[in-house]
Design an enzyme around this catalytic site. Structure first.
Site, PDB file in Angstrom:
ATOM      1  N   ARG A 155       0.823  -1.204   0.000  1.00 42.28           N
ATOM      2  CA  ARG A 155       0.000   0.000   0.000  1.00 42.28           C
ATOM      3  C   ARG A 155       0.865   1.265   0.000  1.00 42.28           C
ATOM      4  NH1 ARG A 155      -2.878   2.304   5.448  1.00 42.28           N
ATOM      5  NH2 ARG A 155      -3.933   4.012   4.412  1.00 42.28           N
ATOM      6  N   ALA A 194      -7.332   5.200   9.331  1.00 46.67           N
ATOM      7  CA  ALA A 194      -8.227   6.334   9.065  1.00 46.67           C
ATOM      8  C   ALA A 194      -9.249   6.558  10.187  1.00 46.67           C
ATOM      9  CB  ALA A 194      -8.940   6.126   7.730  1.00 46.67           C
ATOM     10  N   ARG A 198       0.365  16.010   5.890  1.00 38.77           N
ATOM     11  CA  ARG A 198      -0.269  15.375   4.733  1.00 38.77           C
ATOM     12  C   ARG A 198      -1.567  16.149   4.428  1.00 38.77           C
ATOM     13  NH1 ARG A 198      -0.630   9.073   5.468  1.00 38.77           N
ATOM     14  NH2 ARG A 198      -1.379   9.315   3.325  1.00 38.77           N
TER      15      ARG A 198
END
Ligand code: DQA
Length: 144
Positions: A17, A76, A106
């Site tokens: 990922r 998340a 980010r």
């Protein structure tokens, strides 16, 4: 100490990922690396990964009587799961929040963690070393 390390959604895909963000090591590689660190060898560490909010909450509840510390990378869920936040604050287990990436630098939505203030500390942007540092924090906290 008996420590539970929880990794949330999509962290089962580490290594595949977004390697530019999360690196090339799998979760199993990180587990093996941590288990060989001196701080880890004298303590009992259990790893748990789930992509499901309820399973993470059930695991926290199930372990509340048997674990002395919790390290959690909620993925998340960090940014919106009040239910995981409430689970952490419902059990009396010192908890450290870990993020492999630097969530501060980010996308904007990653900057805010709903679980940060129910944790002793938040560690971000240190890759797998973050889990080791979280373990060290729990050990120091236990000595107090
Ligand atoms: C993460 C950061 C989160 O924003 C993201 O959703 C993840 C991983 C990290 O380890 O950097 O899944 O928790």
């Amino acid at each position: 100490m008996k420590i539970l390390i929880i990794n949330g959604p999509n962290l089962n895909l580490l290594g595949e990922r977004e390697p530019d963000i999360y690196g090339h090591e799998s979760l199993a590689d990180m587990e093996l690396w941590l288990s060989n660190q001196p701080e880890a060898t004298t303590h009992e560490i259990e790893w748990f990964q789930s992509n499901h909010e309820g399973k993470i909450i059930d695991k926290i509840h199930d372990e509340m009587k048997t674990k002395d510390g919790l390290i959690i990378n909620p993925g998340a869920f960090t940014h919106y799961s009040y239910a995981i936040r409430d689970a952490i604050s419902s059990v009396n287990i010192p908890t450290v929040e870990v993020h492999l990436s630097d969530i501060e630098n980010r996308e904007d939505f990653r900057r805010f963690s709903v679980i940060q203030d129910v944790c002793i500390e938040q560690i971000k942007g240190m890759g797998k070393t973050g889990y080791l540092n979280a373990l060290k924090i729990l050990l120091i906290n236990d000595d107090k």
